[in-house]
Design a protein around this motif. Structure first.
Motif, PDB file in Angstrom:
ATOM      1  N   GLY A   1     -32.074  22.263  47.571  1.00 20.06           N
ATOM      2  CA  GLY A   1     -30.928  21.864  48.365  1.00 20.06           C
ATOM      3  C   GLY A   1     -30.514  20.479  47.870  1.00 20.06           C
ATOM      4  O   GLY A   1     -29.355  20.159  47.712  1.00 20.06           O
ATOM      5  N   PHE A   2     -31.550  19.648  47.601  1.00 20.46           N
ATOM      6  CA  PHE A   2     -31.343  18.350  46.958  1.00 20.46           C
ATOM      7  C   PHE A   2     -32.463  18.178  45.937  1.00 20.46           C
ATOM      8  O   PHE A   2     -33.639  18.100  46.292  1.00 20.46           O
ATOM      9  CB  PHE A   2     -31.349  17.222  47.983  1.00 20.46           C
ATOM     10  CG  PHE A   2     -30.904  15.898  47.408  1.00 20.46           C
ATOM     11  CD1 PHE A   2     -29.560  15.672  47.135  1.00 20.46           C
ATOM     12  CD2 PHE A   2     -31.821  14.905  47.124  1.00 20.46           C
ATOM     13  CE1 PHE A   2     -29.145  14.459  46.588  1.00 20.46           C
ATOM     14  CE2 PHE A   2     -31.420  13.703  46.580  1.00 20.46           C
ATOM     15  CZ  PHE A   2     -30.072  13.476  46.314  1.00 20.46           C
ATOM     16  N   ARG A   3     -32.085  18.113  44.677  1.00 19.45           N
ATOM     17  CA  ARG A   3     -33.060  18.158  43.596  1.00 19.45           C
ATOM     18  C   ARG A   3     -33.868  16.862  43.473  1.00 19.45           C
ATOM     19  O   ARG A   3     -33.366  15.766  43.724  1.00 19.45           O
ATOM     20  CB  ARG A   3     -32.363  18.449  42.264  1.00 19.45           C
ATOM     21  CG  ARG A   3     -31.821  19.872  42.148  1.00 19.45           C
ATOM     22  CD  ARG A   3     -31.274  20.164  40.763  1.00 19.45           C
ATOM     23  NE  ARG A   3     -30.094  19.367  40.442  1.00 19.45           N
ATOM     24  CZ  ARG A   3     -30.035  18.446  39.496  1.00 19.45           C
ATOM     25  NH1 ARG A   3     -31.090  18.185  38.743  1.00 19.45           N
ATOM     26  NH2 ARG A   3     -28.922  17.792  39.283  1.00 19.45           N
ATOM     27  N   VAL A   4     -35.098  17.034  43.047  1.00 16.10           N
ATOM     28  CA  VAL A   4     -35.978  15.905  42.769  1.00 16.10           C
ATOM     29  C   VAL A   4     -35.332  14.944  41.777  1.00 16.10           C
ATOM     30  O   VAL A   4     -35.407  13.715  41.931  1.00 16.10           O
ATOM     31  CB  VAL A   4     -37.338  16.406  42.229  1.00 16.10           C
ATOM     32  CG1 VAL A   4     -38.149  15.265  41.617  1.00 16.10           C
ATOM     33  CG2 VAL A   4     -38.123  17.092  43.341  1.00 16.10           C
ATOM     34  N   ASP A   5     -34.670  15.468  40.742  1.00 20.46           N
ATOM     35  CA  ASP A   5     -34.008  14.611  39.745  1.00 20.46           C
ATOM     36  C   ASP A   5     -33.052  13.623  40.410  1.00 20.46           C
ATOM     37  O   ASP A   5     -33.012  12.436  40.043  1.00 20.46           O
ATOM     38  CB  ASP A   5     -33.226  15.462  38.738  1.00 20.46           C
ATOM     39  CG  ASP A   5     -34.098  16.046  37.644  1.00 20.46           C
ATOM     40  OD1 ASP A   5     -35.200  15.504  37.408  1.00 20.46           O
ATOM     41  OD2 ASP A   5     -33.683  17.045  37.033  1.00 20.46           O
ATOM     42  N   LEU A   6     -32.265  14.101  41.367  1.00 17.68           N
ATOM     43  CA  LEU A   6     -31.287  13.233  42.023  1.00 17.68           C
ATOM     44  C   LEU A   6     -31.961  12.241  42.963  1.00 17.68           C
ATOM     45  O   LEU A   6     -31.560  11.073  43.039  1.00 17.68           O
ATOM     46  CB  LEU A   6     -30.261  14.081  42.781  1.00 17.68           C
ATOM     47  CG  LEU A   6     -29.295  14.870  41.909  1.00 17.68           C
ATOM     48  CD1 LEU A   6     -28.416  15.770  42.760  1.00 17.68           C
ATOM     49  CD2 LEU A   6     -28.419  13.928  41.074  1.00 17.68           C
ATOM     50  N   HIS A   7     -32.991  12.690  43.663  1.00 24.22           N
ATOM     51  CA  HIS A   7     -33.663  11.750  44.577  1.00 24.22           C
ATOM     52  C   HIS A   7     -34.417  10.684  43.781  1.00 24.22           C
ATOM     53  O   HIS A   7     -34.497   9.524  44.191  1.00 24.22           O
ATOM     54  CB  HIS A   7     -34.615  12.493  45.516  1.00 24.22           C
ATOM     55  CG  HIS A   7     -34.747  11.819  46.841  1.00 24.22           C
ATOM     56  ND1 HIS A   7     -34.889  12.488  48.021  1.00 24.22           N
ATOM     57  CD2 HIS A   7     -34.734  10.506  47.178  1.00 24.22           C
ATOM     58  CE1 HIS A   7     -34.968  11.633  49.014  1.00 24.22           C
ATOM     59  NE2 HIS A   7     -34.876  10.417  48.520  1.00 24.22           N
ATOM     60  N   HIS A   8     -34.954  11.066  42.636  1.00 25.46           N
ATOM     61  CA  HIS A   8     -35.581  10.092  41.740  1.00 25.46           C
ATOM     62  C   HIS A   8     -34.569   9.015  41.341  1.00 25.46           C
ATOM     63  O   HIS A   8     -34.874   7.813  41.352  1.00 25.46           O
ATOM     64  CB  HIS A   8     -36.116  10.816  40.505  1.00 25.46           C
ATOM     65  CG  HIS A   8     -36.579   9.909  39.412  1.00 25.46           C
ATOM     66  ND1 HIS A   8     -35.782   9.573  38.340  1.00 25.46           N
ATOM     67  CD2 HIS A   8     -37.762   9.268  39.225  1.00 25.46           C
ATOM     68  CE1 HIS A   8     -36.449   8.758  37.534  1.00 25.46           C
ATOM     69  NE2 HIS A   8     -37.646   8.564  38.041  1.00 25.46           N
TER      70      HIS A   8
END
Length: 286
Positions: free
Chosen positions: A220-227
């Protein structure tokens, strides 16, 4: 995030022209009743309001200040709303460039995830002038429910950085709690229910609790973006000398999940990492 937001603008009665670097997304939007554009210049031609939703600071700068970008293609006086999550200092600079070129600019990053975008229930944290915020409200109300002017230029991005810290930290703590409970052979579903009904209750448990229990980590919200977002937080914290030991820890945990191949998973996959580091395998890759 941009596609469901554009759909909600259509539902609210706005005329919307969409542009995306992926043509198939423009085609999907056109199938929903919107209009597709083949370039930025075509999309902003004649627009009263331009809303951007992009992955990172370089993308936003390219779209606004590049050749045939928004600042050279849109008419002066156009209201510009950037809903991306980017560095606060980049946003402040962009505010200045837009204002000097005769535009009104608002940074308006959002929180609520993909489902919030679909439901039109996003929380929108805005930075800019009161007059610009007032002018943008009718558009923002079509995509969000909690819409607040939190300060001057860049303030919206600063609040979003704090939001991303809180979300990541909460996911990590929920993950650790679940692994702890599982290690003690507690029935997890009722345990989560009672925890969420007390002071420990939070939106992560409400929205992601069941999918975490089920080991479902489709993004729903990717790890790449939260990183990326946690990197923004850490840089902004260092700039102001803010001591943030838990922020540093969760930033490294998210980075580790990304480095070990989890970049395309939902950020709730922090649970898999806690599980593995604890020598357990309930939430192993499936």
């Amino acid at each position: 995030m941009g596609l469901p937001m554009a759909r909600n603008l259509l539902k609210a009665g706005h005329t919307v022209v969409g542009f995306n670097r992926s043509p198939e997304k423009v085609e999907r939007f056109a199938a929903d009743g919107g209009s597709g554009a083949g370039s930025i210049a075509e999309a902003v031609d004649g627009a009263e309001v331009v809303v951007t939703m992009l992955p990172d600071s370089p993308d936003v700068l390219a779209v606004y200040t590049g050749d045939q970008g928004i600042l050279t293609s849109a008419a002066p006086g156009t209201l510009l709303i950037d809903a991306s999550t980017i560095r606060p200092d980049v946003t402040v600079d962009l505010h200045h460039r837009a204002t000097e070129s005769g535009f009104r600019f608002l940074d308006a990053p959002v929180s609520g995830g993909e489902q919030g975008a679909v439901d039109g229930s996003l929380s929108i944290m805005c930075g800019g002038e009161q007059e610009t915020f007032d002018a943008a409200r009718a558009v923002l109300e079509a995509v969000g429910k909690t819409i607040v002017l939190v300060g001057g230029p860049g303030s919206g991005q600063t609040v979003k950085a704090a939001n991303q810290l809180l979300v990541a930290g909460t996911i990590q703590l929920v993950a650790e709690a679940l692994v702890f409970l599982d290690a003690h052979e507690v029935d997890l579903a009722p345990a989560l229910e009672v925890l969420n009904g007390g002071l420990a209750g939070n939106t992560i448990m409400t929205r992601k609790g069941q999918s975490m229990l089920d080991g479902q980590f489709a993004p729903g919200f990717r790890v790449d973006l939260h990183h990326k977002d946690l990197g923004i937080y850490r840089e902004a914290a260092r700039d102001q000398g803010v001591f943030s030991p838990l922020g540093t820890a969760v930033t490294e945990l998210m980075a580790a999940l990304r480095r070990t191949g989890g970049g395309d998973l939902d950020h709730s996959a922090l649970l898999q990492q806690v599980d593995a580091l604890s020598g357990r395998s309930r939430w192993a890759d499936r």
